[in-house]
Design a protein around this motif. Sequence first.
Motif, PDB file in Angstrom:
ATOM      1  N   SER A 121     -13.281   0.476  -1.459  1.00 20.71           N
ATOM      2  CA  SER A 121     -14.272   1.506  -1.787  1.00 20.71           C
ATOM      3  C   SER A 121     -13.673   2.655  -2.580  1.00 20.71           C
ATOM      4  O   SER A 121     -14.412   3.478  -3.141  1.00 20.71           O
ATOM      5  CB  SER A 121     -14.900   2.052  -0.512  1.00 20.71           C
ATOM      6  N   LYS A 122     -12.351   2.714  -2.660  1.00 12.73           N
ATOM      7  CA  LYS A 122     -11.709   3.795  -3.399  1.00 12.73           C
ATOM      8  C   LYS A 122     -11.758   3.545  -4.889  1.00 12.73           C
ATOM      9  O   LYS A 122     -11.538   2.418  -5.338  1.00 12.73           O
ATOM     10  CB  LYS A 122     -10.242   3.945  -2.953  1.00 12.73           C
ATOM     11  N   PRO A 123     -12.037   4.574  -5.684  1.00 19.07           N
ATOM     12  CA  PRO A 123     -12.039   4.391  -7.155  1.00 19.07           C
ATOM     13  C   PRO A 123     -10.619   4.096  -7.642  1.00 19.07           C
ATOM     14  O   PRO A 123      -9.643   4.646  -7.155  1.00 19.07           O
ATOM     15  CB  PRO A 123     -12.534   5.733  -7.677  1.00 19.07           C
ATOM     16  N   ARG A 124     -10.532   3.195  -8.603  1.00 16.72           N
ATOM     17  CA  ARG A 124      -9.200   2.818  -9.127  1.00 16.72           C
ATOM     18  C   ARG A 124      -9.230   2.895 -10.649  1.00 16.72           C
ATOM     19  O   ARG A 124     -10.256   2.728 -11.267  1.00 16.72           O
ATOM     20  CB  ARG A 124      -8.820   1.401  -8.714  1.00 16.72           C
ATOM     21  N   GLU A 130       0.831  -1.202   0.000  1.00 13.87           N
ATOM     22  CA  GLU A 130       0.000   0.000   0.000  1.00 13.87           C
ATOM     23  C   GLU A 130       0.866   1.252   0.000  1.00 13.87           C
ATOM     24  O   GLU A 130       0.597   2.214  -0.730  1.00 13.87           O
ATOM     25  CB  GLU A 130      -0.923  -0.020   1.213  1.00 13.87           C
ATOM     26  N   GLU A 131       1.912   1.252   0.802  1.00 14.83           N
ATOM     27  CA  GLU A 131       2.806   2.405   0.864  1.00 14.83           C
ATOM     28  C   GLU A 131       3.570   2.603  -0.438  1.00 14.83           C
ATOM     29  O   GLU A 131       3.976   3.713  -0.770  1.00 14.83           O
ATOM     30  CB  GLU A 131       3.783   2.245   2.025  1.00 14.83           C
ATOM     31  N   GLN A 132       3.742   1.520  -1.177  1.00 18.46           N
ATOM     32  CA  GLN A 132       4.421   1.600  -2.472  1.00 18.46           C
ATOM     33  C   GLN A 132       3.465   1.975  -3.595  1.00 18.46           C
ATOM     34  O   GLN A 132       3.877   2.116  -4.743  1.00 18.46           O
ATOM     35  CB  GLN A 132       5.090   0.258  -2.781  1.00 18.46           C
ATOM     36  N   GLY A 133       2.191   2.149  -3.264  1.00 22.50           N
ATOM     37  CA  GLY A 133       1.210   2.553  -4.256  1.00 22.50           C
ATOM     38  C   GLY A 133       0.541   1.407  -4.995  1.00 22.50           C
ATOM     39  O   GLY A 133      -0.231   1.634  -5.936  1.00 22.50           O
ATOM     40  N   ASP A 134       0.811   0.174  -4.590  1.00 21.22           N
ATOM     41  CA  ASP A 134       0.216  -0.992  -5.237  1.00 21.22           C
ATOM     42  C   ASP A 134      -1.061  -1.379  -4.504  1.00 21.22           C
ATOM     43  O   ASP A 134      -1.074  -2.302  -3.682  1.00 21.22           O
ATOM     44  CB  ASP A 134       1.223  -2.148  -5.227  1.00 21.22           C
ATOM     45  N   VAL A 135      -2.140  -0.663  -4.787  1.00 19.74           N
ATOM     46  CA  VAL A 135      -3.404  -0.884  -4.081  1.00 19.74           C
ATOM     47  C   VAL A 135      -3.963  -2.270  -4.391  1.00 19.74           C
ATOM     48  O   VAL A 135      -4.446  -2.973  -3.493  1.00 19.74           O
ATOM     49  CB  VAL A 135      -4.427   0.202  -4.455  1.00 19.74           C
ATOM     50  N   VAL A 153      -8.125  -5.396  10.064  1.00 19.34           N
ATOM     51  CA  VAL A 153      -7.755  -5.614   8.661  1.00 19.34           C
ATOM     52  C   VAL A 153      -8.999  -5.522   7.788  1.00 19.34           C
ATOM     53  O   VAL A 153      -8.965  -4.961   6.691  1.00 19.34           O
ATOM     54  CB  VAL A 153      -7.055  -6.972   8.484  1.00 19.34           C
ATOM     55  N   ARG A 154     -10.093  -6.074   8.265  1.00 19.77           N
ATOM     56  CA  ARG A 154     -11.348  -6.013   7.506  1.00 19.77           C
ATOM     57  C   ARG A 154     -11.760  -4.566   7.250  1.00 19.77           C
ATOM     58  O   ARG A 154     -12.210  -4.212   6.155  1.00 19.77           O
ATOM     59  CB  ARG A 154     -12.452  -6.751   8.271  1.00 19.77           C
ATOM     60  N   THR A 155     -11.581  -3.730   8.247  1.00 17.25           N
ATOM     61  CA  THR A 155     -11.922  -2.307   8.102  1.00 17.25           C
ATOM     62  C   THR A 155     -11.040  -1.654   7.051  1.00 17.25           C
ATOM     63  O   THR A 155     -11.512  -0.898   6.199  1.00 17.25           O
ATOM     64  CB  THR A 155     -11.751  -1.580   9.450  1.00 17.25           C
ATOM     65  N   ARG A 156      -9.748  -1.933   7.111  1.00 19.69           N
ATOM     66  CA  ARG A 156      -8.823  -1.337   6.146  1.00 19.69           C
ATOM     67  C   ARG A 156      -9.099  -1.834   4.732  1.00 19.69           C
ATOM     68  O   ARG A 156      -9.052  -1.071   3.766  1.00 19.69           O
ATOM     69  CB  ARG A 156      -7.381  -1.660   6.541  1.00 19.69           C
TER      70      ARG A 156
END
Length: 226
Positions: free
Chosen positions: A223-226, A189-194, A214-217
């Motif tokens: 839910s984020k557009p990709r 995630e920090e590397q941008g690989d969603v 983890v479920r929350t994250r």
Amino acid sequence: RSQRWWALAAPTRAQGTAKAVVAVLEFDNAAMVKRDEFAAMTIGVQVMLANALATNGQVQVVERQKIQEILAEQNLGTAGRLDPATAAKVGKILGAQYVLLGAIVVDPSMDMRLAIRAVNTETSVLEYTEGVAGKGDKIFKLVDQLASKINDGLKLPGRRESSRSKELGGDGSNQLEAMKAMSAARRLEEQGDVKGAITMYQKSLALNADLGVVRTRLAMLESKPR
């Protein structure tokens, strides 16, 4: 709750809060064997300990992103290797009263120890040391035990909410592998690989269904557009 999982606000004492402010730095990989296998867990243990401490409503934990930004600005390397004076300097910038420096130790028999040192940012003194040990496949339980010891040992205000411990995975199965997957997800995630992060979060949940944090994250990322 999702904010407590991964986007904890970086509070300052100037805000007038009576809460204790704690910064948990990334753990050092001190494994005696299979060091590469435990490399990603330095992040995972950091964030899980932060969330375990945050089950005490009187404790605020500085977000990992803010910590990383300050370490980069100060040209500091591995967080776990900071000396107490430098850790205190970082903590003051972050508005924290305590900075926790940790290490993951794995011996040849694959037993695990999580050790922390707590630095008081006002005095730059190494005020408290603590550790827990056990089997690696009980790592979430070990993190929860460590949080309780820290809470009591530092005499932090308030009490941890034991009812929330379940969402930290301590009673679930496959704890070590679930921690590895969750840690890898955070790094991706920090590397941008969603997409990769989502896959690893899903793997972590499949291994340990009790990981509500983890479920929350995962829900947030999906839910984020990709």
